[in-house]
Design an enzyme around this catalytic site. Structure first.
Site, PDB file in Angstrom:
ATOM      1  N   GLU A 177      72.498 -11.579  30.701  1.00 58.13           N
ATOM      2  CA  GLU A 177      72.630 -12.027  32.095  1.00 58.13           C
ATOM      3  C   GLU A 177      73.637 -11.168  32.856  1.00 58.13           C
ATOM      4  O   GLU A 177      74.838 -11.454  32.832  1.00 58.13           O
ATOM      5  CB  GLU A 177      73.059 -13.500  32.155  1.00 58.13           C
ATOM      6  N   LYS A 219      68.112 -12.594  31.948  1.00 57.94           N
ATOM      7  CA  LYS A 219      68.415 -13.611  32.961  1.00 57.94           C
ATOM      8  C   LYS A 219      68.967 -12.859  34.164  1.00 57.94           C
ATOM      9  O   LYS A 219      70.077 -12.314  34.115  1.00 57.94           O
ATOM     10  CB  LYS A 219      69.420 -14.651  32.447  1.00 57.94           C
TER      11      LYS A 219
END
Length: 339
Positions: A177, A219
């Site tokens: 992420e 992500k």
């Protein structure tokens, strides 16, 4: 878990019409959310809140996995059933946040580096034994005057790649992420430029660290105007810019992309995801990994009466999960919100 097992888990995380519930808030973050609804931040309340979310009837219909905090992975329901067992019974994959937070980066004013690599191999081994099938590590990239610097982007990309390699060694699917924050006055073009540079740096590092992309999930933050921008881009513009940015920088081999909501409203995050999935065939599934944008309506209702409002709060979560599940297939319509 073999490489084929990693791939199978990664594909299950982005199965059609399903996404990830993020309930991995740190002690500080959950404290702020509880304070907003007048709930004391203690272990009993945190456990009860997460139990309410994880025992939502039909949760697995639109939620493929849930990212947990260390404390939550070890907790059980009031009747003694481990949360991991509850999730497995519902067809929801247990995940775990493994970074130890973003901290000021020495020599780089206004920028942060995520820490947590020390001892990570041992922690991952323990988490796998507790039932975790995937993990998450969040890096933070800030847009501002003369930032982000290449040093900050590269350092965070390197840490994400080291984390991802350790995850796969431990038979855990890594969710990487690299969040480009919405905070600021920047426009869509600057968001695009920074996001593309960040993703290119990330995948260069993942390649160098021999990370199996078919067994990994990105992500991503959406390419979106800064929250304080004077003229913010509309839903269609955000969708087109985000998809183009991903096409420019994300290899087709990747198992899938899930988006963070990053401060967007509940329905805004859903509308953006839906618009992206209406743009045609893409190399990877595009789904969601929302925290506040899935939880907020449930938390507000649960906070009014933590014993009497459980079922009603669960209905709120089930509704938002369904809306986002439809958006992940390009089948969302705002008229469905009233239903």
């Amino acid at each position: 878990m073999s490489s084929s097992d990693l791939v199978a888990v990664a594909q299950a995380m982005v199965a059609e019409g399903k996404g990830i519930l993020a309930i991995d808030e740190s002690m500080g973050t959950i404290g702020k959310r509880f304070k907003s609804v007048g709930i004391e931040n203690n272990e009993d309340n945190r456990r009860a809140y997460r139990e309410m979310l994880l025992t939502t009837p039909g949760l697995g219909d639109h939620i493929s996995g849930a990212i947990l905090f260390d404390e939550t992975l070890r907790q059980s329901t009031a009747d003694g059933t481990p949360f991991v067992q509850v999730m497995q019974d519902a067809g929801v994959l247990p995940g775990i946040k493994v970074d130890t937070g973003a901290h000021p980066m020495a020599g780089h004013s206004g920028e942060k580096i995520t820490e947590g690599l020390d001892g990570l191999r041992g922690r991952l081994e323990e988490y796998r034994g507790l039932g975790a099938r995937f993990a998450k590590w969040r890096a933070v990239i800030t847009i501002g005057e003369n930032i982000p610097t290449a040093s900050c982007v590269d350092a965070n990309a390197h840490a994400l790649a080291r984390y991802a390699a350790l995850c796969q060694e431990a038979d855990i699917v890594p969710m990487v992420e690299p969040e480009v924050l919405m905070d600021g006055t920047h426009g869509l073009d600057e968001s695009f430029e920074v996001t593309e540079a960040t993703l290119r740096a990330l995948f260069n590092q993942l390649y160098d660290h021999n990370v199996l992309l078919e067994g990994a999930i990105l992500k991503a933050s959406m390419v979106i105007s800064g929250s304080d921008a004077e003229d913010r881009a509309g839903v269609g513009e955000v969708a087109e810019a985000t998809v183009q940015c991903l096409l420019n920088a994300v290899p087709a081999a990747l198992a899938g992309v899930v988006f963070l909501s990053g401060g967007q409203s509940d329905q805004e995050a859903t509308a953006h995801l839906d618009a992206m999935n209406r743009l045609g065939d893409l190399p990877w599934p595009l789904s969601f990994s929302y925290g506040r944008a899935l939880q907020a309506p449930s938390l507000a209702l649960w906070g009014e009466n933590v014993s009497a409002n459980v079922a009603a709060a669960q209905n709120k979560l089930a509704h938002r999960a369904r809306m986002n599940g439809l958006a992940a297939m390009g089948q969302y319509d705002t008229s469905l919100e009233a239903a």
